[in-house]
Design an enzyme around this catalytic site. Structure first.
Site, short mmCIF file in Angstrom:
data_model
loop_
_atom_site.label_atom_id
_atom_site.label_comp_id
_atom_site.label_asym_id
_atom_site.label_seq_id
_atom_site.Cartn_x
_atom_site.Cartn_y
_atom_site.Cartn_z
N GLU A 95 0.75 -1.00 0.03
CA GLU A 95 -0.04 -0.30 0.06
C GLU A 95 0.78 1.09 0.03
OE1 GLU A 95 -3.01 -1.93 3.11
OE2 GLU A 95 -1.99 0.03 3.77
N CYS A 108 2.72 8.25 2.10
CA CYS A 108 3.27 6.97 3.02
C CYS A 108 3.62 5.67 2.21
CB CYS A 108 2.22 6.87 3.87
SG CYS A 108 2.79 5.57 5.34
N CYS A 115 5.86 -7.95 7.09
CA CYS A 115 7.17 -7.46 8.40
C CYS A 115 7.25 -8.55 9.25
CB CYS A 115 6.81 -6.21 8.85
SG CYS A 115 7.99 -5.79 10.11
N CYS A 119 5.29 -6.83 15.68
CA CYS A 119 4.63 -5.89 16.79
C CYS A 119 3.02 -6.37 17.13
CB CYS A 119 4.73 -4.32 16.44
SG CYS A 119 6.52 -3.98 15.98
N CYS A 122 0.08 -4.50 15.36
CA CYS A 122 0.23 -4.11 13.98
C CYS A 122 -0.19 -5.31 12.77
CB CYS A 122 1.96 -3.89 13.39
SG CYS A 122 1.91 -3.38 11.89
N CYS A 336 -1.66 0.84 8.42
CA CYS A 336 -1.03 0.04 7.42
C CYS A 336 -1.17 -1.34 7.33
CB CYS A 336 0.61 0.49 7.63
SG CYS A 336 1.36 -0.39 9.13
N1 SAH Z 1 8.07 -0.52 10.72
C1 SAH Z 1 8.03 0.93 10.75
C2 SAH Z 1 7.30 1.58 10.01
C3 SAH Z 1 5.76 1.21 9.59
S1 SAH Z 1 4.92 1.16 10.63
C4 SAH Z 1 7.96 1.35 12.24
O1 SAH Z 1 7.21 0.13 12.88
O2 SAH Z 1 8.16 2.25 12.59
C5 SAH Z 1 4.22 2.93 10.69
C6 SAH Z 1 3.89 3.28 12.30
O3 SAH Z 1 2.16 2.58 12.37
C7 SAH Z 1 4.31 2.50 13.36
O4 SAH Z 1 4.71 3.67 14.04
C8 SAH Z 1 3.55 1.53 13.77
O5 SAH Z 1 3.99 1.23 14.98
C9 SAH Z 1 2.20 2.06 13.67
N2 SAH Z 1 1.02 1.17 13.57
C10 SAH Z 1 1.05 -0.21 13.36
N3 SAH Z 1 0.17 -0.84 13.41
C11 SAH Z 1 -0.83 0.38 13.98
C12 SAH Z 1 -2.19 0.29 14.24
N4 SAH Z 1 -2.79 -0.99 14.27
N5 SAH Z 1 -2.87 1.52 14.84
C13 SAH Z 1 -2.13 2.52 14.65
N6 SAH Z 1 -0.61 2.59 14.38
C14 SAH Z 1 -0.21 1.39 14.04
FE1 SF4 Z 2 6.69 -4.23 11.38
FE2 SF4 Z 2 4.40 -3.15 11.83
FE3 SF4 Z 2 6.27 -3.59 13.70
FE4 SF4 Z 2 6.43 -1.42 11.83
S1 SF4 Z 2 4.79 -1.81 13.48
S2 SF4 Z 2 7.94 -2.90 12.56
S3 SF4 Z 2 5.49 -2.74 10.14
S4 SF4 Z 2 5.30 -5.43 12.64
#
Ligand code: SAH
Ligand code: SF4
Length: 365
Positions: A95, A108, A115, A119, A122, A336
């Site tokens: 995306e 973005c 990934c 996390c 996520c 995302c």
């Molecule tokens: N991997 C990188 C960049 C992609 S994620 C990182 O983790 O920074 C971009 C941002 O979206 C990150 O701050 C991540 O923690 C946040 N994010 C991921 N899932 C989310 C969710 N369900 N709600 C809100 N923010 C989220």
């Molecule tokens: Fe990967 Fe999502 Fe964690 Fe960013 S927030 S490092 S995209 S698992």
């Protein structure tokens, strides 16, 4: 990336294009022209590049292609935001999100298909890791936004799917093309790389690039961060915070943007705010509080708006710049990775057919 062993010109930086044209009898300045045709003018047909000789064009045709990602889904919002699903090779999809606001247009950009860092909150992490994007697939997202969709991109945030520092070389090369005056002319202050904190790669980034840095913090202590952002078990806060400080060393204008997703009852108490204040003491910081975007199967809820505001006020009182990122509804696919997961199961739609109302996080910076 190659098609039938041909080079995709979107994979090449200016220097590499200069070297390529010289193989076919051109001069370095022809390479600069080629680079400009591709990135500044968005031309993908070599025969339309009128200042390159026929012989040179013929040579280039034997060795290279200009291939951009295909947009298979466009989710527009009433306020001009677009979320695009791009199809890459082997049915892989990522995306990009375009967010227009206050005279700027922020794109973005994704760096990986899925990934591996998992996390816990996520959606991309829950899809697992498939592969790194190539330079052409990363810069191709900017190309598509500018040249296919006609958007004015003034800022790029590497905050789409994937962990950019886990795809280091391609991301650094693509960010170089974004900054190139013959291409997208974005200053280092207008490109933000967001990372969950792979410390050695962050240190390496500081040696080769000075783009802006956003770090996904999400917890003020190791115990909680180990659960939310598992890479913390390998690179805990005592390593991450000094590495971030080092990244902006010597530049008084720069701050680290910390991202902090607001999870109801998990990381949003007054006690967490106090710990956060202590943790960030002495580090030039800006804190982005991100309302959690729920997705099917998640164990978390978003903190209530009053809780987020109380948390923010506590930080403000201690002198930390803290903003709450605005969202546009929580009804569908906001964070995302969520749209890809959903669209995967659908039949393709043409760009014109789509008119689904959307909700996405607003400005990521
Ligand atoms: N991997 C990188 C960049 C992609 S994620 C990182 O983790 O920074 C971009 C941002 O979206 C990150 O701050 C991540 O923690 C946040 N994010 C991921 N899932 C989310 C969710 N369900 N709600 C809100 N923010 C989220
Ligand atoms: Fe990967 Fe999502 Fe964690 Fe960013 S927030 S490092 S995209 S698992």
């Amino acid at each position: 990336m190659t098609t039938e062993q041909k080079i995709n010109l979107l994979d090449l930086d200016q220097e590499a294009m200069e070297a390529l044209v010289q193989k076919f009898g051109g001069k370095a300045f022809h390479g600069r022209n080629l680079f400009k045709w591709v990135h500044k003018h968005g031309v993908t047909v070599l025969d339309d590049m009128t200042d390159l000789s026929k012989v040179l064009r013929a040579g280039l045709k034997t060795s290279s292609v200009i291939q951009v990602p295909e947009v298979v889904y466009d989710q527009p919002s009433l306020d001009g935001t677009h979320k695009w699903v791009l199809e890459l090779s082997c049915n892989n999809r990522v995306e990009s999100v375009f967010i227009p606001e206050d005279g700027r247009g922020t794109l973005c950009v994704s760096s990986q298909v899925g990934c591996s860092l998992d996390c816990s909150f996520c959606s991309t992490g829950k899809q697992g890791y498939n592969r790194n994007l190539s330079v052409s697939e990363i810069i191709g997202q900017v190309w598509v936004a500018v040249h296919l969709m006609g958007k004015r991109v003034t800022n790029v945030v590497m905050m789409g799917m994937g962990e950019p520092l886990a795809n280091f070389d391609a991301v650094v090369d693509a960010m170089g093309i974004m900054q190139n005056d013959l291409a997208y002319m974005l200053s280092k202050y207008r490109i933000t790389l967001s990372t969950s904190g792979i410390v050695p790669a962050l240190q390496r980034l500081g040696q080769v690039s000075d783009v802006s840095l956003a770090v996904s913090l999400h917890a003020p202590n190791n115990e909680l961060r180990d659960q939310l952002v598992p890479i913390n078990r390998k690179y805990p806060l005592e390593q991450l915070i000094p590495a971030c400080r080092e990244f902006i060393r010597g530049d008084k204008r720069r701050k680290i943007t910390w991202e902090y997703v607001m999870l109801d009852g998990v990381n949003d108490t007054d006690q967490h705010a106090k710990q956060l204040i202590r943790l960030l003491e002495g580090t030039p910081s800006k804190l982005n509080l991100i309302p959690f975007n729920p997705f099917p199967g998640t164990e978390y809820n978003c903190s209530a708006p009053e809780r987020i505001e109380a948390f923010r006020q506590r930080l403000l009182r201690s002198g930390i710049i803290a903003l709450t990122r605005k969202t546009r509804g929580d009804d569908i696919d906001a964070a995302c990775g969520q749209l890809v997961g959903r669209v995967r199961d659908r039949s393709r739609r043409s760009l014109q057919q789509n008119s689904i109302p959307m909700s996405v996080p607003r400005s990521a910076v």
